[in-house]
Design a protein around this motif. Structure first.
Motif, PDB file in Angstrom:
ATOM      1  N   PHE A 151      70.719 -19.015  -1.994  1.00  0.00           N
ATOM      2  CA  PHE A 151      70.079 -19.725  -0.893  1.00  0.00           C
ATOM      3  C   PHE A 151      71.085 -20.620  -0.159  1.00  0.00           C
ATOM      4  O   PHE A 151      71.118 -20.646   1.085  1.00  0.00           O
ATOM      5  CB  PHE A 151      68.913 -20.543  -1.444  1.00  0.00           C
ATOM      6  CG  PHE A 151      68.314 -21.514  -0.467  1.00  0.00           C
ATOM      7  CD1 PHE A 151      67.730 -21.088   0.718  1.00  0.00           C
ATOM      8  CD2 PHE A 151      68.331 -22.884  -0.732  1.00  0.00           C
ATOM      9  CE1 PHE A 151      67.169 -21.981   1.620  1.00  0.00           C
ATOM     10  CE2 PHE A 151      67.784 -23.783   0.155  1.00  0.00           C
ATOM     11  CZ  PHE A 151      67.204 -23.337   1.331  1.00  0.00           C
ATOM     12  N   LEU A 152      71.907 -21.327  -0.898  1.00  0.00           N
ATOM     13  CA  LEU A 152      72.909 -22.201  -0.279  1.00  0.00           C
ATOM     14  C   LEU A 152      73.975 -21.390   0.450  1.00  0.00           C
ATOM     15  O   LEU A 152      74.457 -21.796   1.520  1.00  0.00           O
ATOM     16  CB  LEU A 152      73.549 -23.089  -1.343  1.00  0.00           C
ATOM     17  CG  LEU A 152      72.625 -24.131  -1.986  1.00  0.00           C
ATOM     18  CD1 LEU A 152      73.363 -24.887  -3.089  1.00  0.00           C
ATOM     19  CD2 LEU A 152      72.100 -25.107  -0.941  1.00  0.00           C
ATOM     20  N   VAL A 153      74.341 -20.230  -0.103  1.00  0.00           N
ATOM     21  CA  VAL A 153      75.329 -19.374   0.568  1.00  0.00           C
ATOM     22  C   VAL A 153      74.779 -18.881   1.901  1.00  0.00           C
ATOM     23  O   VAL A 153      75.468 -18.932   2.939  1.00  0.00           O
ATOM     24  CB  VAL A 153      75.704 -18.180  -0.339  1.00  0.00           C
ATOM     25  CG1 VAL A 153      76.526 -17.141   0.433  1.00  0.00           C
ATOM     26  CG2 VAL A 153      76.482 -18.662  -1.549  1.00  0.00           C
ATOM     27  N   ILE A 154      73.534 -18.398   1.897  1.00  0.00           N
ATOM     28  CA  ILE A 154      72.922 -17.895   3.128  1.00  0.00           C
ATOM     29  C   ILE A 154      72.779 -19.017   4.153  1.00  0.00           C
ATOM     30  O   ILE A 154      73.057 -18.837   5.348  1.00  0.00           O
ATOM     31  CB  ILE A 154      71.555 -17.266   2.814  1.00  0.00           C
ATOM     32  CG1 ILE A 154      71.740 -16.007   1.979  1.00  0.00           C
ATOM     33  CG2 ILE A 154      70.798 -16.931   4.101  1.00  0.00           C
ATOM     34  CD1 ILE A 154      70.453 -15.420   1.456  1.00  0.00           C
ATOM     35  N   THR A 155      72.344 -20.190   3.693  1.00  0.00           N
ATOM     36  CA  THR A 155      72.192 -21.326   4.606  1.00  0.00           C
ATOM     37  C   THR A 155      73.534 -21.718   5.227  1.00  0.00           C
ATOM     38  O   THR A 155      73.612 -22.008   6.427  1.00  0.00           O
ATOM     39  CB  THR A 155      71.597 -22.534   3.846  1.00  0.00           C
ATOM     40  OG1 THR A 155      70.321 -22.172   3.318  1.00  0.00           O
ATOM     41  CG2 THR A 155      71.441 -23.728   4.767  1.00  0.00           C
ATOM     42  N   SER A 156      74.587 -21.708   4.435  1.00  0.00           N
ATOM     43  CA  SER A 156      75.923 -22.053   4.955  1.00  0.00           C
ATOM     44  C   SER A 156      76.384 -21.041   5.987  1.00  0.00           C
ATOM     45  O   SER A 156      76.977 -21.406   7.014  1.00  0.00           O
ATOM     46  CB  SER A 156      76.927 -22.113   3.797  1.00  0.00           C
ATOM     47  OG  SER A 156      76.547 -23.079   2.840  1.00  0.00           O
TER      48      SER A 156
END
Length: 419
Positions: free
Chosen positions: A298-303
């Motif tokens: 989730f954090l990778v996609i958001t970044s």
């Protein structure tokens, strides 16, 4: 015809709902007789279900896991929808359908038998001609690998005129070497229901997003009102000197971009959690379904989404200088963030409701969202055209080529990679 003759005529206590419906519509019976009938029927239905499980399939080589006899549906033309099969109402139908939840029947087999000639459809697609007077065995794991779904819509079409002529089971193959297990009191323990990592991620993610929106509403109430105002979105102001528009990288405005990235990232996770590999993200995301892996992805996609918006602004700066449109960079970027914030908030609410109440929509979200997302980006392109056209004296040909480069081409490329 007396009360007990009416019960004998029904002949099938397992179809409890059908019996209730017929009885309640018959006005000759008193409330007390109806109540007694329902109690007797429910008890017989319970006993019938309790002792029905045995061996089925070719040579009785499978343990019965589930009988689909009472799960059949037929397409009702007046309602334009599938409704439960009722023998008295659907006498001459020859097409019967049901939802098979293959996620719950991994490693099991689907067993079919009929003395009539039929054809098998899966998800409205013709698969094969079914054998007559012969068992057909389908492997559940193979079906899931082929269709990449947790539920399959199975339809049997042919010369059958009622479901009593069809046999469709879920069976567990017998093991000839299976040892007998003796139960002891230590084995009869209550095991708590397992909660999947995705459920935990979903709850925590929604909680964090609600906190983020609440924080922005209290931290920047006027900016929040502008970003999420459909009326302001459609309003074109020739002179807008507010910091909301002219300072896109002000801390307050940057928080709205980050919040939008979190929203789109969470929506993206809801889609790919059902094995949908959008934009080939499987090459950059971790494999696994633990809570830590889900949040890491989730954090990778958001970044990536946040970086894409920053790259978008840089691209606007470069191209606007080429077209001498440097005065409209900020309003262009603001309209993009504003429109996206409103639209994806609506999508988030719909998907959240669907995940809780209508999981089938979330499981096929990429199919249901394709048209609304496409319409949104085309509508946003039209809005940007009228906004820039009103604020500048640029010729339509140059304006159209500018929007094609910064908006239309990325949209087409994105759809191509998403599919």
């Amino acid at each position: 015809m007396n009360f007990y003759q009416k019960y004998i005529q029904l002949q099938n206590p397992a179809r409890f709902t059908e019996s209730c419906r017929i009885l309640c519509l018959d006005k000759q019976y008193s409330f007390f007789q109806s109540l007694v009938f329902l109690i007797i029927t429910s008890l017989l239905s319970f006993s019938n279900n309790s002792f029905a499980k045995g061996t089925v399939g070719p040579s009785n080589s499978f343990y019965l896991v589930h009988d689909y006899h009472d799960d059949w549906q037929v397409y009702d033309e007046p309602y334009k929808a599938y409704v439960p099969y009722v023998r008295e109402l659907h006498k001459d139908y020859n097409s019967f359908s049901l939802f098979c939840d293959i996620e719950n029947y991994k490693t099991y087999k689907i067993l079919y038998y009929s003395s009539k000639e039929n054809y098998l459809f899966i998800n409205a697609s013709l698969q094969q001609k079914l054998p007559v007077n012969q068992w057909l065995v389908l492997d559940v794991d193979s079906l899931q690998n082929v269709y990449k779904k947790t539920k399959l819509f199975i339809t049997i079409y042919g010369t059958n005129t009622n479901v009593d002529e069809l046999m469709l089971y879920v069976g567990n193959p017998k093991s000839t070497s299976q040892a007998v297990i003796e139960l002891s009191e230590s084995l009869l323990t209550i095991i708590p229901r397992e909660i999947s990592s995705f459920q935990n991620f979903f709850v925590i993610g929604i909680f964090l997003l609600v906190c983020a929106y609440a924080f922005l509403y209290n931290y920047q109430p006027k900016s929040f009102e502008r970003f999420f105002s459909p009326k302001d979105l459609l309003t074109i102001s020739l002179r807008d000197d507010t910091f909301v528009v002219n300072k896109p990288f002000d801390l307050g405005n940057l928080l709205f971009v980050i919040n939008l990235s979190f929203t789109i990232g969470f929506i993206f996770m809801l889609i790919i959690i059902e094995k949908n590999d959008l934009f080939s993200t499987s090459t950059i995301l971790q494999e696994g379904e633990t809570l830590g892996v889900l949040f890491s992805n989730f954090l990778v996609i958001t970044s990536i989404i946040f970086g894409a918006y920053i790259f978008k602004y840089v691209s606007l700066m470069i191209l606007s200088n080429l077209y001498r449109l440097d005065k409209i960079i900020n309003i262009h970027f603001f309209k993009i963030i504003q429109a996206s914030s409103i639209f994806f908030l609506i999508v988030l609410i719909v998907l959240t409701y669907s995940t809780i109440s209508i999981p089938e929509i979330t499981k096929n979200a990429e199919k249901y969202l394709f048209l609304p997302v496409s319409i949104f980006f085309i509508g946003r392109l039209a809005l940007l055209y009228f906004t820039i056209n009103k604020m500048t004296s640029l010729k339509n040909l140059y304006l159209f080529s500018y929007l094609c480069i910064v908006e239309l081409i990325p949209l087409i490329v994105g759809i191509r990679f998403a599919l």
